[in-house]
Design an enzyme around this catalytic site. Sequence first.
Site, PDB file in Angstrom:
ATOM      1  N   GLU A   1      48.295  12.078 -32.309  1.00 60.68           N
ATOM      2  CA  GLU A   1      48.916  13.174 -33.038  1.00 60.68           C
ATOM      3  C   GLU A   1      50.398  12.903 -33.308  1.00 60.68           C
ATOM      4  O   GLU A   1      51.177  12.619 -32.399  1.00 60.68           O
ATOM      5  CB  GLU A   1      48.767  14.497 -32.272  1.00 60.68           C
ATOM      6  CG  GLU A   1      49.175  14.449 -30.805  1.00 60.68           C
ATOM      7  CD  GLU A   1      48.032  14.102 -29.872  1.00 60.68           C
ATOM      8  OE1 GLU A   1      48.160  14.391 -28.678  1.00 60.68           O
ATOM      9  OE2 GLU A   1      47.022  13.524 -30.323  1.00 60.68           O
TER      10      GLU A   1
ATOM     11  N   LYS B   1      43.027  14.741 -19.133  1.00 59.82           N
ATOM     12  CA  LYS B   1      41.997  13.732 -19.413  1.00 59.82           C
ATOM     13  C   LYS B   1      41.187  13.392 -18.162  1.00 59.82           C
ATOM     14  O   LYS B   1      40.005  13.063 -18.260  1.00 59.82           O
ATOM     15  CB  LYS B   1      42.630  12.457 -19.997  1.00 59.82           C
ATOM     16  CG  LYS B   1      43.651  12.719 -21.116  1.00 59.82           C
ATOM     17  CD  LYS B   1      43.182  13.736 -22.137  1.00 59.82           C
ATOM     18  CE  LYS B   1      44.347  14.298 -22.930  1.00 59.82           C
ATOM     19  NZ  LYS B   1      43.997  15.516 -23.676  1.00 59.82           N
TER      20      LYS B   1
ATOM     21  N   ASP C   1      39.269  15.000 -27.099  1.00 55.65           N
ATOM     22  CA  ASP C   1      40.415  14.370 -27.744  1.00 55.65           C
ATOM     23  C   ASP C   1      41.080  13.361 -26.813  1.00 55.65           C
ATOM     24  O   ASP C   1      40.917  13.406 -25.589  1.00 55.65           O
ATOM     25  CB  ASP C   1      41.418  15.457 -28.162  1.00 55.65           C
ATOM     26  CG  ASP C   1      42.505  14.923 -29.095  1.00 55.65           C
ATOM     27  OD1 ASP C   1      42.310  13.840 -29.683  1.00 55.65           O
ATOM     28  OD2 ASP C   1      43.547  15.585 -29.236  1.00 55.65           O
ATOM     29  N   ASN C   2      41.825  12.444 -27.413  1.00 57.55           N
ATOM     30  CA  ASN C   2      42.657  11.471 -26.673  1.00 57.55           C
ATOM     31  C   ASN C   2      41.853  10.565 -25.748  1.00 57.55           C
ATOM     32  O   ASN C   2      42.330  10.179 -24.677  1.00 57.55           O
ATOM     33  CB  ASN C   2      43.737  12.190 -25.855  1.00 57.55           C
ATOM     34  CG  ASN C   2      44.637  13.071 -26.682  1.00 57.55           C
ATOM     35  OD1 ASN C   2      44.752  14.264 -26.430  1.00 57.55           O
ATOM     36  ND2 ASN C   2      45.270  12.513 -27.694  1.00 57.55           N
TER      37      ASN C   2
ATOM     38  N   ASP D   1      40.496  19.330 -24.673  1.00 58.42           N
ATOM     39  CA  ASP D   1      41.824  18.794 -24.975  1.00 58.42           C
ATOM     40  C   ASP D   1      42.783  19.183 -23.857  1.00 58.42           C
ATOM     41  O   ASP D   1      43.926  19.528 -24.094  1.00 58.42           O
ATOM     42  CB  ASP D   1      42.321  19.334 -26.325  1.00 58.42           C
ATOM     43  CG  ASP D   1      43.483  18.507 -26.875  1.00 58.42           C
ATOM     44  OD1 ASP D   1      43.725  17.407 -26.341  1.00 58.42           O
ATOM     45  OD2 ASP D   1      44.142  18.965 -27.822  1.00 58.42           O
TER      46      ASP D   1
END
Length: 258
Positions: A240, A185, A210-211, A182
């Site tokens: 989120e 990226k 994540d993401n 996380d």
Amino acid sequence: VSPAIALAFLPFLITLLIRYRHYLVLLYRAVLVAWLRDRLTGVPREQRAFQYLLAHAIPGDPRHVLQTLDQWSYYCEHLSCVGPVKGRIVERLVRERAPQRVLELGTYCGYGSVLLAQGLPVGARLYTVEPDPHHAAVAEKVIRLAGFDEQMVELIVGPSEEVIPRLRAQHGLAKADFVFMDHGKRCYLRDLQLLETHQLLAPGATVLADNVLFPGAPHFLQYAKTCGKYHCRVHRASLEYFRAIPDGIAELCYVGNR
């Protein structure tokens, strides 16, 4: 520009504003408001969140610590944590896999560390890596407030590309059963390949990222799906604290070279 041309573009602009209104709200809350309050108060957003946590959270209760951070992010200022919606996916997978050695890349303010640590079995250990020393200082206090000591959660400060190669020698992490990404990226693919190169992934290890849909990690996803080393799926959810913005968590199961 003549009034006639401006009027011709007006419906197009209104359509864009309506379609992307949630992203504009995100820009306002996550960037503009935080920047303005940082300048006006002289206190970083993460430190303000911790002060709120001290005033409202129950020490030693990790679930209440997470709920308090969620309240802050919903109603005060946005924090780029995994949040409660995707957090339930992470929590379920941690409990299902019951890993003994967990690696988190991107501690930020400690939300993910508390989420992971609360679901670990007895004797498990979490190694969490944060490049920003200011964020790490806040995260350390959040993790300890939630009731986790250094024996269970070790916070390592430094860039992930420098920390990963020395995890085994300096921190005693032979192989990770569970990895949660996380952080930046653009770093996902590089760091996944570093974990492979240094043989830090246990057979059958779970890697969560994540993401991967927003802001997105397309090169990471393409590699995970095509390299033949992983079974890959994406759990679709929302960003989120912004239910109207689609996002997702990638779940990789490491099967090694075939």
